[in-house]
Design a protein around this motif. Structure first.
Motif, mmCIF file in Angstrom:
data_model
loop_
_atom_site.group_PDB
_atom_site.id
_atom_site.type_symbol
_atom_site.label_atom_id
_atom_site.label_comp_id
_atom_site.label_asym_id
_atom_site.label_seq_id
_atom_site.Cartn_x
_atom_site.Cartn_y
_atom_site.Cartn_z
ATOM 1 N N ALA A 41 -4.897 2.803 -3.304
ATOM 2 C CA ALA A 41 -3.840 3.778 -3.006
ATOM 3 C C ALA A 41 -4.019 5.044 -3.830
ATOM 4 O O ALA A 41 -3.754 6.158 -3.336
ATOM 5 C CB ALA A 41 -2.464 3.163 -3.275
ATOM 6 N N SER B 230 2.650 1.561 -3.430
ATOM 7 C CA SER B 230 1.715 1.999 -4.469
ATOM 8 C C SER B 230 1.450 3.487 -4.350
ATOM 9 O O SER B 230 1.445 4.214 -5.359
ATOM 10 C CB SER B 230 0.395 1.232 -4.352
ATOM 11 N N LEU B 231 1.231 3.946 -3.124
ATOM 12 C CA LEU B 231 0.941 5.365 -2.909
ATOM 13 C C LEU B 231 2.109 6.233 -3.374
ATOM 14 O O LEU B 231 1.904 7.254 -4.051
ATOM 15 C CB LEU B 231 0.641 5.602 -1.427
ATOM 16 N N PRO C 76 0.817 -1.227 0.000
ATOM 17 C CA PRO C 76 0.000 0.000 0.000
ATOM 18 C C PRO C 76 0.846 1.271 0.000
ATOM 19 O O PRO C 76 0.555 2.218 -0.742
ATOM 20 C CB PRO C 76 -0.816 -0.127 1.289
ATOM 21 N N GLN C 77 1.903 1.302 0.830
ATOM 22 C CA GLN C 77 2.776 2.480 0.848
ATOM 23 C C GLN C 77 3.539 2.629 -0.460
ATOM 24 O O GLN C 77 3.707 3.741 -0.969
ATOM 25 C CB GLN C 77 3.781 2.373 2.015
ATOM 26 N N THR D 105 -1.956 2.763 6.022
ATOM 27 C CA THR D 105 -1.325 1.880 5.034
ATOM 28 C C THR D 105 -0.456 0.807 5.688
ATOM 29 O O THR D 105 -0.077 -0.161 5.034
ATOM 30 C CB THR D 105 -0.461 2.695 4.053
#
Length: 539
Positions: free
Chosen positions: A383, A115-116, A112-113, A413
């Motif tokens: 994300a 992707s963000l 998640p991080q 995240t």
């Protein structure tokens, strides 16, 4: 959509909004949003952000189930016993567990991080200044991983139960590369090329992830000259006790409902990922085959049973049936009507997410790779929405994006990291995976989570402008790195002290476990407060 950095003053009313800054003209879906009050808009955007984190929690279960299927893939090797001359079939895992922990587990929980940060970099292509949302989230996530997650893992074991790291050598290698990642980040931000990132710096950052993999594998295999001379402690035959393994992976397709999650068990798939370290299949399986024709055997000996196409379709169909279930048979047996209503309400909130994620193919296909990739795509989509909502929250409230990244985004995240490490601390007999997931995730955050986005932007800037990538507010990010490094030394020092005095990093007497937990949370509070004050220009 208007730029989120362009604010306009409400000249009609002649005053600023309730937050004391210029009115935000940006919106998420409809222009009518701009006619709502700033306070109400902020509430709605925060609510949307929280619901996205609920979605991340929902997809995490399916993601980990697919990852478990990938890691459990075995291959059959035929060999001749030199003493007896008989043919032996040896079933061995395709994945080395140390590499699986660093790549699939740590990479998966950090996706998640990552992707963000990657989406933030792609949106920023063509700009000479890097976006701050990604790096801020990743550094904040590193602090969340190290302090709150360690705090939770310390108190999870039962009173008096001690869980220690069995392979100190591998942990020290992972810890070294985790610390070096943040030292390296400080060097390229403040020492080597202050306030700018060059193409070569971003390339070197990404390549160091490969060095981490090689070094960790060398330590696991005890390669001479490349590994620390530390013997691996005796490890239990089963890392996951049989009586604690409530959820078993469904390898047999005869189970009519292999992917049905009961109400209140949305994260059951997260539990299964740690069975890759259990006694089932962790060692090599040997079978003498003297006088037997191996080619005539129709049953796979490594347990990799491939369902027929009709079974796959049945499983996939039942994913949608399960997504529409609001109450299970177990929940109906509850005598407390309020608890039943609470569960139904929670399932109602999850229903849109579960229905959407039911489109992820069953993890039985291609050893789980199809479901693994599809889960990553869904996580990337969430994300992207998170980045939009974060920009809008910053726009309507005037809160520095770095502050949001350090706090809300980092915590939200990092939820898969928290759940994964907590369950590992609960179920495994050792602390290896619980703590390795934390240290490896922090390394992945820098080498991949920051390295890849910076590589994208620096490569474009080099080709288009022959210019490096400039870092806005690099001083604030560097200050956060110094605070994180200082507090992390204290955190690791406490873990070492517990190992020397109690004999284990996790568990022990409840009083001392809670004291450790509170101390770790205090370190996290120091990081968040000091970093937020610095990037806001207060200190």
């Amino acid at each position: 959509m208007p730029s989120l950095g362009n604010y306009t003053t409400d000249s009609t009313n002649g005053h600023s909004n309730i937050f004391g800054h210029e009115k935000c003209d940006a919106y998420l879906l409809f222009h009518l949003e701009t006619f709502l009050g700033e306070g109400f808009r902020a509430f709605l955007y925060f609510l949307g952000l929280a619901y996205c984190f609920v979605g991340l929690s929902a997809i995490t279960a399916r993601f980990f189930r697919s990852m478990e299927s990938v890691v459990k893939h075995s291959r059959t090797v035929e060999m001749i016993d030199p003493r007896t001359g008989t043919k032996i079939i040896k079933d061995e895992k395709v994945w080395n567990y140390t590499i699986a922990d660093i790549t699939l587990l740590a990479f998966g929980t950090s996706f998640p991080q990552i992707s963000l940060a990657t989406i933030d970099a792609i949106r920023n292509i063509g700009n000479l200044y890097a976006g701050g949302l990604g790096p801020g989230t990743l550094v904040g996530s590193a602090a969340f991983d190290l302090f709150p997650i360690h705090a939770v893992c310390v108190v999870v074991p039962k009173a008096g139960e001690l869980k220690k790291i069995s392979d100190i050598g591998v942990w020290l290698v992972e810890l070294f590369w985790s610390f070096w990642a943040y030292i390296w980040l400080y060097i390229i931000l403040e020492v080597w090329t202050p306030n700018v990132i060059t193409l070569w710096e971003s390339i070197l950052t990404v390549l160091q992830f490969g060095l981490l993999l090689i070094h960790a594998y060398a330590q696991d295999k005890r390669w001479p000259y490349l590994s620390l001379p530390i013997e691996r402690a005796e490890r239990p035959e089963e890392w996951v006790p049989a009586e604690a393994a409530k959820y078993k992976p469904h390898d047999k397709v005869h189970d009519p409902h292999p992917e049905v999650s009961q109400v209140g068990e949305e994260n059951s798939g997260i539990v299964d990922i740690f069975s890759i370290h259990s006694g089932e299949g962790t060692g090599h399986f040997y079978q003498n085959l003297a006088g037997e024709d191996v080619t005539e055997s129709s049953t796979p000996r490594n347990g990799n049973i491939i369902p027929e196409e009709s079974d796959i379709l049945s499983i996939w169909k039942h994913q949608f049936v399960d997504a529409l279930m609001l109450e299970s048979a177990e929940s109906r047996k509850l005598n407390n009507i309020y608890l039943r209503l609470a569960r139904i309400f929670w399932q109602s909130l999850l229903l849109p997410w579960k229905l959407l994620f039911a489109f992820v193919p069953p993890y039985h296909i291609a050893h789980g790779w199809v479901a693994f990739i599809c889960s990553l795509i869904f996580i990337s989509g969430i994300a992207y929405v998170v980045t939009k909502l974060t920009d809008l929250i910053s726009c309507v409230t005037g809160i520095n994006p770095y502050v949001i990244a350090f706090t809300a985004l980092a915590g939200g995240t990092s939820w898969p990291d928290l759940v994964a490490s907590k369950i590992a601390a609960e179920r495994q007999l050792t602390a290896d995976s619980a703590i390795a997931n934390i240290t490896c995730s922090n390394s992945v955050n820098i080498y991949i989570g920051i390295g890849v986005p910076w590589l994208i932007d620096t490569l474009y800037n080099y080709i288009a402008y022959k210019e490096p990538l400039r870092i806005d507010n690099a001083e604030g990010l560097s200050f956060s790195l110094l605070v994180f490094f200082s507090t992390s030394v204290a955190c690791i020092g406490v873990l070492v002290f517990r190992r020397l005095t109690l004999g284990a990093e996790l568990g022990g007497p409840k009083v001392w476990a809670w004291v450790t937990c509170i101390f770790f949370m205090f370190l996290w509070l120091i990081f968040v407060v000091l970093s937020s004050l610095r990037v806001s220009g207060i200190i």
